[in-house]
Design a protein around this motif. Structure first.
Motif, PDB file in Angstrom:
ATOM      1  N   ASP A  32       2.070  10.032   5.827  1.00 27.06           N
ATOM      2  CA  ASP A  32       1.959   9.508   7.144  1.00 27.06           C
ATOM      3  C   ASP A  32       1.376   8.321   6.986  1.00 27.06           C
ATOM      4  O   ASP A  32       0.770   7.767   8.001  1.00 27.06           O
ATOM      5  CB  ASP A  32       1.296  10.483   7.807  1.00 27.06           C
ATOM      6  CG  ASP A  32       0.020  11.140   7.247  1.00 27.06           C
ATOM      7  OD1 ASP A  32      -0.541  11.898   8.059  1.00 27.06           O
ATOM      8  OD2 ASP A  32      -0.397  10.765   6.097  1.00 27.06           O
ATOM      9  N   THR A  33       1.208   7.654   5.779  1.00 27.56           N
ATOM     10  CA  THR A  33       0.497   6.333   5.793  1.00 27.56           C
ATOM     11  C   THR A  33       1.338   5.437   6.234  1.00 27.56           C
ATOM     12  O   THR A  33       2.478   5.211   5.517  1.00 27.56           O
ATOM     13  CB  THR A  33      -0.145   6.146   4.274  1.00 27.56           C
ATOM     14  OG1 THR A  33      -1.160   6.933   3.800  1.00 27.56           O
ATOM     15  CG2 THR A  33      -0.730   4.736   4.125  1.00 27.56           C
ATOM     16  N   PRO A  34       1.050   4.540   7.132  1.00 32.77           N
ATOM     17  CA  PRO A  34       2.116   3.659   7.504  1.00 32.77           C
ATOM     18  C   PRO A  34       2.251   2.374   6.566  1.00 32.77           C
ATOM     19  O   PRO A  34       1.464   2.114   5.695  1.00 32.77           O
ATOM     20  CB  PRO A  34       1.228   2.684   8.766  1.00 32.77           C
ATOM     21  CG  PRO A  34       0.287   3.927   9.141  1.00 32.77           C
ATOM     22  CD  PRO A  34      -0.328   4.548   8.040  1.00 32.77           C
ATOM     23  N   ASP A  35       3.417   1.882   6.654  1.00 36.53           N
ATOM     24  CA  ASP A  35       3.953   0.848   5.761  1.00 36.53           C
ATOM     25  C   ASP A  35       2.927  -0.329   5.602  1.00 36.53           C
ATOM     26  O   ASP A  35       2.788  -1.100   4.749  1.00 36.53           O
ATOM     27  CB  ASP A  35       5.375   0.328   6.052  1.00 36.53           C
ATOM     28  CG  ASP A  35       6.471   1.530   5.647  1.00 36.53           C
ATOM     29  OD1 ASP A  35       7.389   1.685   6.160  1.00 36.53           O
ATOM     30  OD2 ASP A  35       5.763   2.508   4.921  1.00 36.53           O
ATOM     31  N   ASN A  36       2.436  -0.511   6.795  1.00 37.33           N
ATOM     32  CA  ASN A  36       1.318  -1.556   7.091  1.00 37.33           C
ATOM     33  C   ASN A  36       0.119  -1.725   5.969  1.00 37.33           C
ATOM     34  O   ASN A  36      -0.314  -2.575   5.745  1.00 37.33           O
ATOM     35  CB  ASN A  36       0.763  -1.809   8.552  1.00 37.33           C
ATOM     36  CG  ASN A  36       0.087  -2.744   8.844  1.00 37.33           C
ATOM     37  OD1 ASN A  36       0.398  -3.833   8.585  1.00 37.33           O
ATOM     38  ND2 ASN A  36      -0.774  -2.686   9.759  1.00 37.33           N
ATOM     39  N   PHE A  37       0.108  -0.361   5.334  1.00 35.19           N
ATOM     40  CA  PHE A  37      -0.850  -0.297   4.441  1.00 35.19           C
ATOM     41  C   PHE A  37      -0.424  -0.417   2.953  1.00 35.19           C
ATOM     42  O   PHE A  37       0.326   0.327   2.705  1.00 35.19           O
ATOM     43  CB  PHE A  37      -1.773   1.214   4.594  1.00 35.19           C
ATOM     44  CG  PHE A  37      -2.574   0.981   5.907  1.00 35.19           C
ATOM     45  CD1 PHE A  37      -1.977   1.303   7.283  1.00 35.19           C
ATOM     46  CD2 PHE A  37      -4.003   0.660   5.835  1.00 35.19           C
ATOM     47  CE1 PHE A  37      -2.870   1.347   8.282  1.00 35.19           C
ATOM     48  CE2 PHE A  37      -4.637   0.714   7.070  1.00 35.19           C
ATOM     49  CZ  PHE A  37      -4.234   1.125   8.318  1.00 35.19           C
ATOM     50  N   GLN A  38      -1.042  -1.232   2.196  1.00 33.39           N
ATOM     51  CA  GLN A  38      -0.510  -1.385   0.623  1.00 33.39           C
ATOM     52  C   GLN A  38      -1.691  -1.041  -0.147  1.00 33.39           C
ATOM     53  O   GLN A  38      -2.973  -1.278   0.381  1.00 33.39           O
ATOM     54  CB  GLN A  38       0.250  -2.438   0.516  1.00 33.39           C
ATOM     55  CG  GLN A  38       1.503  -2.708   1.373  1.00 33.39           C
ATOM     56  CD  GLN A  38       2.719  -2.012   1.060  1.00 33.39           C
ATOM     57  OE1 GLN A  38       2.827  -1.706  -0.272  1.00 33.39           O
ATOM     58  NE2 GLN A  38       3.282  -1.362   2.088  1.00 33.39           N
ATOM     59  N   SER A  39      -1.755  -0.773  -1.441  1.00 37.04           N
ATOM     60  CA  SER A  39      -2.862  -0.836  -2.256  1.00 37.04           C
ATOM     61  C   SER A  39      -2.337  -1.383  -3.731  1.00 37.04           C
ATOM     62  O   SER A  39      -1.148  -1.410  -4.155  1.00 37.04           O
ATOM     63  CB  SER A  39      -3.273   0.584  -2.556  1.00 37.04           C
ATOM     64  OG  SER A  39      -4.435   0.673  -3.344  1.00 37.04           O
ATOM     65  N   ARG A  40      -3.332  -1.857  -4.254  1.00 31.56           N
ATOM     66  CA  ARG A  40      -3.292  -2.516  -5.787  1.00 31.56           C
ATOM     67  C   ARG A  40      -4.352  -1.940  -6.454  1.00 31.56           C
ATOM     68  O   ARG A  40      -5.541  -1.965  -6.107  1.00 31.56           O
ATOM     69  CB  ARG A  40      -3.371  -3.811  -5.633  1.00 31.56           C
ATOM     70  CG  ARG A  40      -2.207  -4.696  -4.921  1.00 31.56           C
ATOM     71  CD  ARG A  40      -2.216  -6.226  -4.842  1.00 31.56           C
ATOM     72  NE  ARG A  40      -3.442  -6.495  -3.746  1.00 31.56           N
ATOM     73  CZ  ARG A  40      -4.248  -7.125  -4.031  1.00 31.56           C
ATOM     74  NH1 ARG A  40      -4.501  -7.858  -5.011  1.00 31.56           N
ATOM     75  NH2 ARG A  40      -5.198  -7.512  -2.894  1.00 31.56           N
ATOM     76  N   ARG A  41      -3.980  -1.665  -7.790  1.00 33.62           N
ATOM     77  CA  ARG A  41      -5.033  -1.188  -8.731  1.00 33.62           C
ATOM     78  C   ARG A  41      -4.795  -2.057 -10.043  1.00 33.62           C
ATOM     79  O   ARG A  41      -4.202  -1.536 -11.037  1.00 33.62           O
ATOM     80  CB  ARG A  41      -4.989   0.240  -8.925  1.00 33.62           C
ATOM     81  CG  ARG A  41      -6.188   0.620  -9.837  1.00 33.62           C
ATOM     82  CD  ARG A  41      -6.411   2.098 -10.256  1.00 33.62           C
ATOM     83  NE  ARG A  41      -7.589   2.404 -10.743  1.00 33.62           N
ATOM     84  CZ  ARG A  41      -7.952   3.664 -11.196  1.00 33.62           C
ATOM     85  NH1 ARG A  41      -7.166   4.667 -11.123  1.00 33.62           N
ATOM     86  NH2 ARG A  41      -9.070   3.785 -11.776  1.00 33.62           N
TER      87      ARG A  41
END
Lengths: 113, 112
Positions: B59-68
């Motif tokens: 349920d995490t919106p596509d508007n949120f992204q992450s990088r590591r």
């Protein structure tokens, strides 16, 4: 997703009294953890109790776990004004390779001087 | 002291203007988590990395992204912040498995 339910949602006591918070959960667990959060801050780990343990102590904290009832309680003895915070329980479920914590809704504790 | 650091502590952005929040750790933990927490609510897991393995919540919106990019750093990118994205964003780390999570102090995001 949240599976923990905590009660009470809010608790107000006088300094020196004991505070008891309860947490219930729905699925089988590996362990249950309690965290504390001061207003506007990050969470701090308090204590972890494993599924094969029934009681654990850390300073003024006492945690019990009843896996048959799927519930845990956190007791803070001789409370202080500095104990004012929100307290969350979290469970690490044992569904496969799951590394997530499932969080309760939290109990807001106010200790009045 | 080993710790989890989040920068900035307070971030103000405008509606629709991309924003990046950062998290770094000196604990050398395998797992890094990003949570969103709104007032008087429990933390809500957005995603987590186990090493380089990215795990998104359904349920995490596509508007949120992450990088590591490496073990120590993890970033949360909000591509087009809406008013509903105003919240505290918490980064946490753990060794993995059933271990304790260690939290940073959080970044309070305000969307104007």
């Amino acid at each position: 997703s949240q599976q923990g339910e905590e009660d009470p949602q809010a608790l107000s006591i006088q300094e020196g009294e004991n505070a008891t918070m309860n947490c219930s959960y729905k699925t089988s667990i590996n362990n249950l953890q309690w965290y504390r959060q001061n207003s506007g801050r990050g969470l701090v780990h308090l204590i972890l109790i494993r599924s094969n343990e029934r009681e654990k102590h850390s300073g003024r904290l006492r945690v019990t776990l009843d896996t048959s009832k799927k519930s845990s309680s956190l007791l803070i003895t001789a409370s202080r004004a500095a104990d004012t915070a929100s307290y969350f329980c979290a469970t690490e479920n044992n569904a496969g390779n799951n590394r997530k914590l499932i969080w309760g809704l939290g109990t807001s504790l106010a200790v009045n001087p | 002291d080993a710790m989890v650091i989040q920068n900035p502590r307070y971030q103000v952005t405008q509606f629709g203007k991309p924003v990046t929040l950062s998290c770094s750790q000196t604990l050398n933990h395998n797992v890094m988590y990003w949570y969103q927490q709104k007032s008087s609510q429990a933390p809500k897991l957005l995603f987590h990395y186990y090493d380089k393995d990215f795990n998104n919540e359904a349920d995490t919106p596509d508007n949120f992204q992450s990088r590591r990019p490496n073990t120590s750093f993890c970033f949360l990118d909000i591509r087009s912040p809406g008013l509903g994205d105003a919240a505290m964003y918490l980064c946490a780390t753990s060794r993995g498995g059933t271990d304790t999570q260690y939290f940073g102090p959080g970044t309070r995001l305000t969307v104007l």
